[in-house]
Design a protein around this motif. Structure first.
Motif: not given
Length: 283
Positions: A70, A74, A233, A237, A242, A245
């Protein structure tokens, strides 16, 4: 008549006592630095194995390899570097503002009883307020703009530098002060050559604590209306579940905190090379 006998008895003992000592081999110490890095790596390996074996569900705690994938994705899109830059910028500006103010107020309080009477009580009252309790008021004052985030980070970094500066100035060895007065040092030179160097270890400890507080404050600041940043973030997330993340953000906070602490330790070793308790000093 008995003197030669006594001499004959003492001489071998004296010779025996004055024999050179036998060298004892030194035991090698444990590689503590290697151990300190090996344990986290082993825990990381166990985490990876448990995640791959299905003992830990991916939606609860994804494997380190998944988090690394991940992070790479990103980074390729440019999203992670942009958010990381925003967070670093906020932390640096807030730390510079709060640290400078804490150093000035701490020096004033440490040197002057009048300064202590004017400043210290107010600082202690504000310090006693829980950090989250002041967040709604900060949002009313500054809205959801960048100024409020800088203010929160500055507030979090002011107190450790202030307290450690005062403590460092007050704990300078009185014998050093007396020696400086005996040799006739003027007050300004006494401050510059004795008091401030003596207070420097405590001030640098305050800087290390302030670096930790800067990131704690930034976590709070970026989860409330921030358009960018690694805290943003994590909030985003969470809305989309997520987990990879979210774990990535936690790892980033840990790595940034570790890096800044290592930099602060390097600064200590450089500025305190004269001090016997720090690396580079003569013991």
């Amino acid at each position: 008549m008995s003197t030669p006998a006594i001499t004959a008895e003492v001489t071998p003992r004296t010779a025996q006592t004055s024999a050179p000592p036998v060298a004892v081999p030194r035991r090698r110490g444990l590689p503590y630095k290697v151990i300190s890095w090996t344990v986290p790596l082993l825990l990381l390996g166990v985490w990876e194995l448990l995640a791959r074996a299905g003992v830990i569900a991916p939606n609860v705690l994804p494997a380190p390899s998944s988090v690394g994938t991940t992070a790479w994705r990103l980074t390729e899109t440019g999203e992670l570097p942009n958010h990381l830059w925003e967070s670093l910028k906020r932390a640096a500006i807030g730390l510079a503002a709060g640290g400078s103010l804490g150093l000035v107020l701490g020096t004033l309080t440490g040197f002057s009883r009048l300064g202590e009477a004017i400043v210290d009580r107010s600082i202690q009252i504000v310090r006693a307020i829980p950090f989250l309790a002041i967040l709604p008021l900060v949002m009313v004052w500054f809205g959801v703009g960048e100024s409020g985030r800088y203010f929160l980070v500055a507030l979090g970094t002011l107190f450790p530098i202030y307290l450690n500066t005062v403590l460092g100035i007050r704990q300078v060895d009185p014998k050093l002060l007396e020696m400086g007065r005996v040799v006739g040092l003027p007050r300004l030179r006494l401050v510059r050559t004795v008091i401030l160097p003596g207070a420097l270890p405590s001030v640098l400890l305050g800087v290390r604590l302030a670096l930790t507080n800067a990131w704690l404050a930034l976590v709070i600041a970026e989860t409330v209306g921030a358009p960018a940043g690694i805290g943003y973030m994590a909030t985003n997330a969470r809305e989309f579940l997520q987990t990879d993340v979210i774990v990535l953000v936690i790892v980033l906070y840990a790595l940034i905190g570790l890096t800044t602490d290592l930099l602060a330790r390097a600064l200590e070793r450089r500025l305190l090379a004269w001090h016997p308790n720090y690396t580079g000093g003569t013991k």
